[in-house]
Structures are given as structure tokens and as C-alpha cells.
Design a protein around this motif. Structure first.
Motif, PDB file in Angstrom:
ATOM      1  N   ILE A  31       0.840  -1.208   0.000  1.00 42.92           N
ATOM      2  CA  ILE A  31       0.000   0.000   0.000  1.00 42.92           C
ATOM      3  C   ILE A  31       0.872   1.255   0.000  1.00 42.92           C
ATOM      4  O   ILE A  31       0.632   2.192  -0.762  1.00 42.92           O
ATOM      5  N   ILE A  32       1.914   1.278   0.829  1.00 43.54           N
ATOM      6  CA  ILE A  32       2.805   2.437   0.878  1.00 43.54           C
ATOM      7  C   ILE A  32       3.493   2.635  -0.469  1.00 43.54           C
ATOM      8  O   ILE A  32       3.609   3.761  -0.967  1.00 43.54           O
ATOM      9  N   PHE A  33       3.948   1.550  -1.085  1.00 41.61           N
ATOM     10  CA  PHE A  33       4.624   1.629  -2.381  1.00 41.61           C
ATOM     11  C   PHE A  33       3.686   2.190  -3.445  1.00 41.61           C
ATOM     12  O   PHE A  33       4.067   3.078  -4.210  1.00 41.61           O
ATOM     13  N   VAL A  34       2.453   1.710  -3.479  1.00 40.89           N
ATOM     14  CA  VAL A  34       1.482   2.194  -4.468  1.00 40.89           C
ATOM     15  C   VAL A  34       1.176   3.676  -4.245  1.00 40.89           C
ATOM     16  O   VAL A  34       1.097   4.451  -5.202  1.00 40.89           O
ATOM     17  N   VAL A  35       1.029   4.088  -3.000  1.00 43.32           N
ATOM     18  CA  VAL A  35       0.751   5.497  -2.706  1.00 43.32           C
ATOM     19  C   VAL A  35       1.919   6.373  -3.133  1.00 43.32           C
ATOM     20  O   VAL A  35       1.728   7.436  -3.731  1.00 43.32           O
ATOM     21  N   LEU A  36       3.147   5.951  -2.858  1.00 44.41           N
ATOM     22  CA  LEU A  36       4.313   6.735  -3.260  1.00 44.41           C
ATOM     23  C   LEU A  36       4.401   6.875  -4.771  1.00 44.41           C
ATOM     24  O   LEU A  36       4.662   7.962  -5.295  1.00 44.41           O
ATOM     25  N   ILE A  37       4.205   5.781  -5.498  1.00 45.19           N
ATOM     26  CA  ILE A  37       4.248   5.833  -6.963  1.00 45.19           C
ATOM     27  C   ILE A  37       3.160   6.762  -7.482  1.00 45.19           C
ATOM     28  O   ILE A  37       3.402   7.575  -8.385  1.00 45.19           O
ATOM     29  N   THR A  38       1.960   6.679  -6.913  1.00 46.56           N
ATOM     30  CA  THR A  38       0.860   7.548  -7.343  1.00 46.56           C
ATOM     31  C   THR A  38       1.199   9.017  -7.098  1.00 46.56           C
ATOM     32  O   THR A  38       0.970   9.862  -7.969  1.00 46.56           O
ATOM     33  N   LEU A  39       1.748   9.335  -5.942  1.00 51.71           N
ATOM     34  CA  LEU A  39       2.114  10.719  -5.643  1.00 51.71           C
ATOM     35  C   LEU A  39       3.198  11.231  -6.591  1.00 51.71           C
ATOM     36  O   LEU A  39       3.137  12.368  -7.061  1.00 51.71           O
ATOM     37  N   ILE A  40       4.181  10.403  -6.897  1.00 50.11           N
ATOM     38  CA  ILE A  40       5.245  10.812  -7.818  1.00 50.11           C
ATOM     39  C   ILE A  40       4.674  11.091  -9.200  1.00 50.11           C
ATOM     40  O   ILE A  40       4.998  12.100  -9.829  1.00 50.11           O
ATOM     41  N   VAL A  41       3.795  10.208  -9.678  1.00 50.38           N
ATOM     42  CA  VAL A  41       3.189  10.406 -10.995  1.00 50.38           C
ATOM     43  C   VAL A  41       2.358  11.676 -11.016  1.00 50.38           C
ATOM     44  O   VAL A  41       2.419  12.464 -11.967  1.00 50.38           O
ATOM     45  N   LEU A  42       1.584  11.917  -9.963  1.00 50.37           N
ATOM     46  CA  LEU A  42       0.767  13.135  -9.912  1.00 50.37           C
ATOM     47  C   LEU A  42       1.634  14.393  -9.870  1.00 50.37           C
ATOM     48  O   LEU A  42       1.303  15.401 -10.505  1.00 50.37           O
ATOM     49  N   MET A  43       2.747  14.356  -9.142  1.00 52.98           N
ATOM     50  CA  MET A  43       3.642  15.509  -9.078  1.00 52.98           C
ATOM     51  C   MET A  43       4.274  15.780 -10.452  1.00 52.98           C
ATOM     52  O   MET A  43       4.404  16.933 -10.863  1.00 52.98           O
ATOM     53  N   ILE A  44       4.656  14.721 -11.167  1.00 54.04           N
ATOM     54  CA  ILE A  44       5.244  14.897 -12.495  1.00 54.04           C
ATOM     55  C   ILE A  44       4.217  15.498 -13.450  1.00 54.04           C
ATOM     56  O   ILE A  44       4.535  16.416 -14.217  1.00 54.04           O
ATOM     57  N   ARG A  45       2.982  15.015 -13.401  1.00 52.45           N
ATOM     58  CA  ARG A  45       1.936  15.572 -14.279  1.00 52.45           C
ATOM     59  C   ARG A  45       1.674  17.037 -13.962  1.00 52.45           C
ATOM     60  O   ARG A  45       1.506  17.844 -14.857  1.00 52.45           O
ATOM     61  N   LYS A  46       1.633  17.365 -12.667  1.00 50.93           N
ATOM     62  CA  LYS A  46       1.377  18.740 -12.259  1.00 50.93           C
ATOM     63  C   LYS A  46       2.516  19.654 -12.720  1.00 50.93           C
ATOM     64  O   LYS A  46       2.291  20.770 -13.183  1.00 50.93           O
TER      65      LYS A  46
END
Length: 52
Positions: A31-46
Motif C-alpha cells: 500500500i505504501i509503495f502504491v501510494v508513493l508511486i501515485t504521488l510521484i506520478v501526480l507531481m510529475i503531471r502537475k
């Protein structure tokens, strides 16, 4: 009687897995790994939207 017992047996199997400390740690790490990957992807898109 059988129809009432089968769901209980299935729930017991799930709870016995969740009762295992190693299983809980594995689920927590996933769960922590998935959340971190999601946050990184969202930051890159932003960041890309901000650059344009």
C-alpha cells in the motif's frame, strides 16, 4: 446448514491470513509503495502542466 458454513470458512481463511504479522507487513508495504508511486506520478503531471 452448508450454505451458512461456507462463507464463514472463507472469512476464517481471510482473517487467518490477516492475523499473520508477515502478511500485514507485506500488505502495508504494498500500500505504501502504491501510494508513493501515485504521488510521484501526480507531481510529475502537475509539473508538466505548470511548465506549459
Amino acid at each position: 446448514m452448508k450454505s451458512e458454513y461456507l462463507p464463514e470458512a472463507q472469512n476464517d481463511r481471510i482473517f487467518s491470513f490477516l492475523g499473520d504479522p508477515d502478511g500485514i507487513l507485506i500488505i502495508a508495504y504494498v500500500i505504501i509503495f502504491v501510494v508513493l508511486i501515485t504521488l510521484i506520478v501526480l507531481m510529475i503531471r502537475k509539473k508538466r502542466k505548470g511548465d506549459k
